[in-house]
Design an enzyme around this catalytic site. Structure first.
Site, short mmCIF file in Angstrom:
data_model
loop_
_atom_site.label_atom_id
_atom_site.label_comp_id
_atom_site.label_asym_id
_atom_site.label_seq_id
_atom_site.Cartn_x
_atom_site.Cartn_y
_atom_site.Cartn_z
N ASP A 63 0.24 -1.39 -0.05
CA ASP A 63 0.15 -0.03 -0.36
C ASP A 63 1.28 0.95 0.13
O ASP A 63 1.42 1.00 0.87
CB ASP A 63 -0.78 -0.37 1.70
CG ASP A 63 -1.83 0.74 1.40
OD1 ASP A 63 -2.68 1.71 0.17
OD2 ASP A 63 -2.63 1.07 1.70
N LYS A 158 15.00 5.56 -10.19
CA LYS A 158 14.11 5.25 -9.48
C LYS A 158 13.93 4.56 -8.28
O LYS A 158 13.84 4.59 -7.15
CB LYS A 158 12.70 5.56 -10.39
CG LYS A 158 11.55 5.66 -9.12
CD LYS A 158 10.11 5.49 -10.03
CE LYS A 158 9.22 4.97 -8.81
NZ LYS A 158 7.69 5.11 -9.37
N HIS A 163 11.22 4.41 -2.44
CA HIS A 163 10.02 4.38 -1.55
C HIS A 163 10.14 2.43 -1.39
O HIS A 163 10.19 2.19 -0.55
CB HIS A 163 8.20 4.20 -1.05
CG HIS A 163 7.84 5.21 -2.54
ND1 HIS A 163 8.20 5.27 -3.17
CD2 HIS A 163 6.30 4.87 -2.51
CE1 HIS A 163 6.99 4.97 -4.46
NE2 HIS A 163 6.58 4.81 -3.71
P1 ITT Z 1 -3.44 -2.38 -5.69
O1 ITT Z 1 -4.20 -1.47 -4.19
O2 ITT Z 1 -4.25 -3.17 -6.04
O3 ITT Z 1 -1.97 -2.91 -5.10
P2 ITT Z 1 -3.16 0.52 -6.23
O4 ITT Z 1 -2.89 1.74 -7.63
O5 ITT Z 1 -4.62 1.19 -5.94
O6 ITT Z 1 -3.20 -0.73 -6.33
P3 ITT Z 1 -2.65 1.67 -4.09
O7 ITT Z 1 -3.70 1.09 -3.16
O8 ITT Z 1 -0.91 1.42 -2.90
O9 ITT Z 1 -2.38 1.02 -4.83
O10 ITT Z 1 -2.29 3.33 -4.25
C1 ITT Z 1 -1.73 4.05 -4.26
C2 ITT Z 1 -1.51 5.42 -5.56
O11 ITT Z 1 -0.16 5.74 -4.96
C3 ITT Z 1 -1.91 4.83 -6.34
O12 ITT Z 1 -2.59 5.65 -7.81
C4 ITT Z 1 -0.37 5.24 -7.64
O13 ITT Z 1 -0.35 4.81 -8.92
C5 ITT Z 1 0.70 6.20 -6.50
N1 ITT Z 1 1.46 4.83 -6.38
C6 ITT Z 1 1.80 4.88 -5.74
N2 ITT Z 1 3.29 4.26 -5.74
C7 ITT Z 1 3.83 5.17 -6.80
C8 ITT Z 1 5.24 5.17 -7.19
O14 ITT Z 1 6.45 4.84 -7.60
N3 ITT Z 1 4.32 6.64 -8.05
C9 ITT Z 1 4.15 6.75 -8.95
N4 ITT Z 1 3.01 7.02 -7.94
C10 ITT Z 1 2.99 6.12 -6.85
#
Ligand code: ITT
Length: 178
Positions: A63, A158, A163
């Site tokens: 997450d 990256k 993170h």
């Molecule tokens: P899952 O829960 O199915 O894994 P998700 O895209 O819904 O996929 P999250 O709930 O963790 O994932 O939401 C994280 C948001 O932050 C999502 O819109 C990602 O695109 C963004 N995000 C996460 N890591 C990122 C990164 O390394 N670079 C850019 N955006 C990121």
């Protein structure tokens, strides 16, 4: 090692990071229920516990979220919803005229070992750019400045600093020590 996520960008990065540690990451593309909350660690842990009722073999989820200092940590745990609704254009608009552009990404890995859930966290600090820049990566990468480049301008670099890299590194080091 099974990674459950609906987000291909997350999987591609994790796969490459796993290769450096000799860990083969397989993708299970699936949406799962994420409880609402303000704490990414708790959300990740609860999501993994719920999934573990269905999936009996070991797996991990991740997450993640973008936290903007001047917006008191918004979008944080709501990053996925905010990205789908207002997107990067919306973030740039919200930040118009704001001097303090500090932001960070957090990734929380929750690993289910078949019995218990273990969590690992990673953070990277940067700033929100003035404009959308770059075409690589996914999500908020085009608005997240790390040094003088956005994550979307960095490509594979990256993976050295993100993170996700830090959270996975902690996870794999712990896993190797078992
Ligand atoms: P899952 O829960 O199915 O894994 P998700 O895209 O819904 O996929 P999250 O709930 O963790 O994932 O939401 C994280 C948001 O932050 C999502 O819109 C990602 O695109 C963004 N995000 C996460 N890591 C990122 C990164 O390394 N670079 C850019 N955006 C990121």
């Amino acid at each position: 090692m099974l990674f459950i996520t609906s987000n291909e960008g997350k999987f591609i990065e994790a796969k490459k990071i796993g290769e450096r540690y000799g860990i083969n990451i397989e993708w299970k593309r699936m949406e799962y229920l994420e409880p609402q909350g303000n704490d990414l660690i708790e959300i990740a842990r609860k999501s993994a516990e719920l999934l573990a009722e269905k999936i009996k073999e070991p797996f991990f989820i991740e997450d993640s979220g973008l936290f903007i200092e001047a917006l008191n940590g918004f979008p944080g745990p709501y990053s996925s919803f905010v990205f789908k609704t207002i997107g990067n254009e919306g973030i740039i608009k919200l930040m118009k005229g704001i001097k303090n552009r500090k932001a960070y990404f957090i990734a929380v890995i929750a690993y289910f070992d078949g019995k218990n859930v273990h969590t690992f966290i990673g953070r990277v600090d940067g700033e929100i750019s003035e404009k959308i820049r770059g075409t690589k990566g996914f999500g908020y990468d085009p608005v997240f400045l790390y040094g003088d480049k956005t994550f979307a301008e960095m490509g594979d670099e990256k993976n050295e600093v993100s993170h996700r890299r830090k959270a996975l590194e902690r996870f794999f080091e712990w896993y190797a020590s078992l």
